[in-house]
Design a protein around this motif. Structure first.
Motif, short mmCIF file in Angstrom:
data_model
loop_
_atom_site.label_atom_id
_atom_site.label_comp_id
_atom_site.label_asym_id
_atom_site.label_seq_id
_atom_site.Cartn_x
_atom_site.Cartn_y
_atom_site.Cartn_z
N LEU A 1 14.69 90.16 35.96
CA LEU A 1 14.48 88.82 35.40
C LEU A 1 15.00 87.74 36.34
O LEU A 1 16.12 87.84 36.84
CB LEU A 1 15.20 88.71 34.05
CG LEU A 1 15.20 87.33 33.37
CD1 LEU A 1 13.79 86.93 32.96
CD2 LEU A 1 16.14 87.33 32.17
N GLY B 1 14.61 83.92 35.42
CA GLY B 1 14.05 82.84 34.62
C GLY B 1 14.16 83.18 33.14
O GLY B 1 15.25 83.39 32.62
N GLN B 2 12.99 83.25 32.47
CA GLN B 2 12.97 83.52 31.04
C GLN B 2 11.97 84.61 30.70
O GLN B 2 10.95 84.77 31.37
CB GLN B 2 12.62 82.25 30.25
CG GLN B 2 13.65 81.13 30.36
CD GLN B 2 13.34 79.96 29.46
OE1 GLN B 2 12.19 79.73 29.11
NE2 GLN B 2 14.37 79.21 29.09
N SER C 1 17.34 84.78 29.21
CA SER C 1 17.29 83.72 30.21
C SER C 1 18.35 84.00 31.27
O SER C 1 19.46 84.43 30.93
CB SER C 1 17.57 82.35 29.57
OG SER C 1 16.67 82.09 28.52
N LYS D 1 3.99 92.07 35.42
CA LYS D 1 4.65 90.76 35.39
C LYS D 1 4.49 90.16 34.00
O LYS D 1 3.37 90.04 33.48
CB LYS D 1 4.01 89.86 36.44
CG LYS D 1 4.66 88.49 36.56
CD LYS D 1 5.98 88.55 37.28
CE LYS D 1 6.52 87.15 37.55
NZ LYS D 1 7.84 87.17 38.19
N LYS E 1 19.31 85.33 35.52
CA LYS E 1 18.93 86.25 36.59
C LYS E 1 19.68 87.55 36.35
O LYS E 1 20.90 87.61 36.51
CB LYS E 1 19.27 85.67 37.96
CG LYS E 1 18.75 86.53 39.11
CD LYS E 1 18.94 85.85 40.46
CE LYS E 1 18.34 86.70 41.58
NZ LYS E 1 18.50 86.06 42.90
N ASP F 1 6.03 86.76 31.86
CA ASP F 1 6.82 85.54 31.99
C ASP F 1 7.47 85.51 33.38
O ASP F 1 6.77 85.66 34.38
CB ASP F 1 7.85 85.43 30.87
CG ASP F 1 7.23 85.34 29.49
OD1 ASP F 1 6.07 84.92 29.40
OD2 ASP F 1 7.90 85.71 28.50
N ASP F 2 8.80 85.37 33.43
CA ASP F 2 9.50 85.32 34.72
C ASP F 2 10.16 86.65 35.05
O ASP F 2 11.18 86.69 35.75
CB ASP F 2 10.57 84.22 34.69
CG ASP F 2 9.99 82.84 34.45
OD1 ASP F 2 8.91 82.55 35.00
OD2 ASP F 2 10.61 82.06 33.68
#
Length: 336
Positions: free
Chosen positions: A271, A273-274, A322, A246, A324, A248-249
């Motif tokens: 992904l 998010g960011q 950034s 994992k 989805k 960040d996002d």
């Protein structure tokens, strides 16, 4: 994709990712999923392959944006090495494709660098490749490997057409990753769509083609002796160490890297998010397989979506995704 214009900040030219115009290849086994599932405007016919990031002479991509707009990737490699970290190879070493197997591909095998250099056109590399399975019909399978114990047994089974006992069948589903070193007998079968990362080579030796005939009414050429020469005997399954973490996002999955794969490393990014990344290689190849979002670097934002492919050049040292998206990244190995 609309060309993205160069932006100037404080008198300095901002380096941009290299977005590439797609190249399509009609194949006897191809279909129309590149249009129906990815939205590409493809030619009429059975389109089996999208060459997404290629500098190979049989289908080099054209850069769509920035200072290199209109230049083919092979010419950029030869003339603009600042973008690639001044790599020593004579040819751009990688090729990214999407394959739509509407029918089964021929059973085939690829040579290594040494055999290709000795027997194919000057500059042709061997071909180690890998597949990320984008979609697969229920009960889909691959041909992967063989059951021969010696090269003589391999030759005997090929010449007698004993495919039932020679070839290994391996079930496959969406999300699977398959590494195919040179010397591995293999074939995609009907109903499978993959993203392929490979050495920049277009050399294929066919063992068996289901006795199909092409548009000219003739059976396609087979390459039995070359296949016998280059096949690894006995068959060897690479031991991959696939790991996920994992960041960040995102969840980043490492599918293959050195020392198992000396030619390329391949990573998957899920992904939501960011995600901030920093360069770990001279350049990075990116394919967006699903979703939509933004790629940001050097103060510029670039919209990306399913079916977008681009190259992050050497001058970009950090960037952010950034949105989805499902992304595949690949980087060159030390062997070129």
């Amino acid at each position: 994709m609309e060309p993205i214009t160069t932006t100037n900040f404080g008198g300095f030219d901002v380096t941009q990712p290299l977005f590439l115009e797609p190249v399509f290849h009609e194949k006897i086994w191809g279909g129309r999923k590149l249009e129906t599932e990815f939205g590409y405007q493809i030619p009429a016919g059975n389109i089996g392959e999208l060459w997404a990031i290629s500098a190979h002479p049989n289908g080099p991509n054209v850069v769509a944006n920035g200072p290199l707009a209109g230049k083919t990737l092979d010419k950029a490699w030869a003339e603009d090495q600042d973008y690639f970290g001044h790599q020593s190879g004579k040819v751009f070493p990688l090729l990214t494709k999407i394959l739509d197997a509407n029918a089964s591909l021929s059973v085939q095998v690829h040579p290594d660098d040494a055999y290709a250099a000795a027997h194919e056109r000057p500059g042709e590399l061997g071909k180690t490749e890998c597949w990320y399975v984008i979609s697969a019909d229920p009960d889909s399978y691959l041909i992967y490997g063989h059951h021969a114990k010696t090269r003589q047994q391999l030759a005997d089974m090929i010449h007698s057409g004993d495919w039932e006992h020679l070839l290994r069948k391996v079930p496959v589903k969406a999300g699977d990753f398959v590494y195919v070193p040179s010397g591995t007998i293999h074939a995609l079968n009907k109903g499978i769509v993959v993203l392929e990362t490979q050495q920049s080579s277009d050399t294929t030796y066919r063992l068996y083609d289901y006795d199909r005939v092409g548009a000219d009414g003739k059976k396609r050429e087979l390459h039995l002796q070359q296949s016998i020469d280059v096949t690894t005997v006995p068959s060897v399954d690479p031991k991959l160490d696939i790991t996920s973490e994992k960041v960040d996002d995102a969840t980043i999955t490492t599918y293959v890297t050195a020392p198992i794969s000396p030619f390329f490393s391949v990573y998957g990014i899920a992904l939501a998010g960011q995600l901030h990344q920093t360069a770990s290689a001279p350049y990075t190849l990116v394919s967006v397989l699903d979703g939509a979002g933004t790629f940001s670097a050097d103060g510029q934002d670039y919209p990306v979506k399913k079916g977008t492919h681009f190259l992050i050049p050497n001058q970009i040292k950090d960037w952010q995704f950034s949105g989805k998206m499902q992304i595949i990244e690949s980087t060159p190995g030390e062997t070129e």
